[in-house]
Design an enzyme around this catalytic site. Sequence first.
Site, short mmCIF file in Angstrom:
data_model
loop_
_atom_site.label_atom_id
_atom_site.label_comp_id
_atom_site.label_asym_id
_atom_site.label_seq_id
_atom_site.Cartn_x
_atom_site.Cartn_y
_atom_site.Cartn_z
N THR A 44 1.02 -1.21 0.07
CA THR A 44 0.14 0.00 -0.01
C THR A 44 0.94 1.12 0.07
OG1 THR A 44 -1.71 -1.35 1.10
CG2 THR A 44 -1.87 1.24 1.21
N HIS A 47 1.88 2.05 -3.39
CA HIS A 47 1.12 2.35 -4.30
C HIS A 47 1.00 3.82 -4.11
CE1 HIS A 47 -0.77 -0.84 -6.18
NE2 HIS A 47 -0.99 -1.64 -4.85
ZN ZN Z 1 0.27 -3.41 5.19
#
Ligand code: ZN
Length: 345
Positions: A44, A47
């Site tokens: 994440t 990203h």
């Molecule tokens: Zn994580």
Amino acid sequence: MSNQMKALVKAKPEVGLWLERAPVPEIGHDDVLIRIKKTGICGTDIHIWNWDEWAAHTVPVPMITGHEFAGEIVEIGRDVHDLSIGQRCSGEGHLIGKTSRQSRAGKFHLDPGTRGIGVNEQGAFAEYLRLPAFNVVPLSDAIDDEIGAILDPLGNAVHTALSFDLIGEDVLITGAGPIGIMAAAVARHVGARHVVITDVNQDRLDLAGQVADVVPVNVTTQDLAETVSNLKMKQGFDVGLEMSGNQRALDQMVESLVMGGRIALLGIPPGKSPVDWSRIVFKAITIKGVYGREIFETWYKMIAMLENGLDVRKVITHRFAVDDFRDGFAAMLSGQSGKVVLDWT
Ligand code: ZN
Ligand code: NAD
């Protein structure tokens, strides 16, 4: 304590993160302030670093990123009675409401209003983190700070792996990223018979073999069906844990499952992804989507397993001081790392 701290901030809507000074968060009556010791870099965060379409649509700027952490409580709110200063802890990064039907049923992880630290709320890549006391998970001495910092992704692995009974079952895991590898270790720990893990990246398959007693298969060069027959499995895998987000991996999983097999899906496809639904129907396959961790049953189980011999430490392949965070993100972006841990002390 000065009222300024170091923090890794998404300061501009473009590629990268910036190590900046930010105010130490003020806590409310039900919160604690945590002095961060170690943090894990998650997909994440990559990203958010890359500022891809999802990140640009989801993350307001400026935002302190990060949600995988371990630290120590240094301040407690007026209405917090069951925690104390000096307590070592990690914590659930999903902040939930208490009024939805799901929360009131005790299914906190299904609250539709969930907000993530480091995504929707100021995160853990900082010297200090404000967290609701409810979200704190105390750590025993058996769990050191670097393992504490990867409990969030280990929790994804545990939540997925424990979705179905694995005792004596043959398990296929597609995707040997950090979470797939940890799920393989969990599947072995709880008594699966054969655990096969696939990937297209040989470095990650090699790492999987170092972390857990699994059969790695490189689907670019090896035939999964041959592995199935070498292991003397009669029909196919009983349970599939999809941890790549790759459409071909899911297709291959459906093909190599037994009639009535079960699939837990953690991997997130990049967009709409075609699925051969008739195969799934005719094979009478059960599919479960998995999001986050069960609050707090997953935490309870994973800590119990860690205290009882589950060993995932080798999945941590890189360790950096936070001032060298660029090296940490470069390691993640190379695709050749396992977990990367940053040290804030
Ligand atoms: Zn994580
Ligand atoms: P990762 O990207 O590090 O690992 C995915 C792996 O899948 C990579 O090693 C990649 O080479 C491999 N892969 C690609 N194509 C493949 C194929 N055809 N067959 C087999 N493997 C293939 O991801 P991660 O951090 O380990 O996370 C695993 C997945 O779970 C990701 O999709 C991530 O977005 C998702 N995720 C979901 C949740 C949730 O709550 N549902 C939480 C965290 C992560």
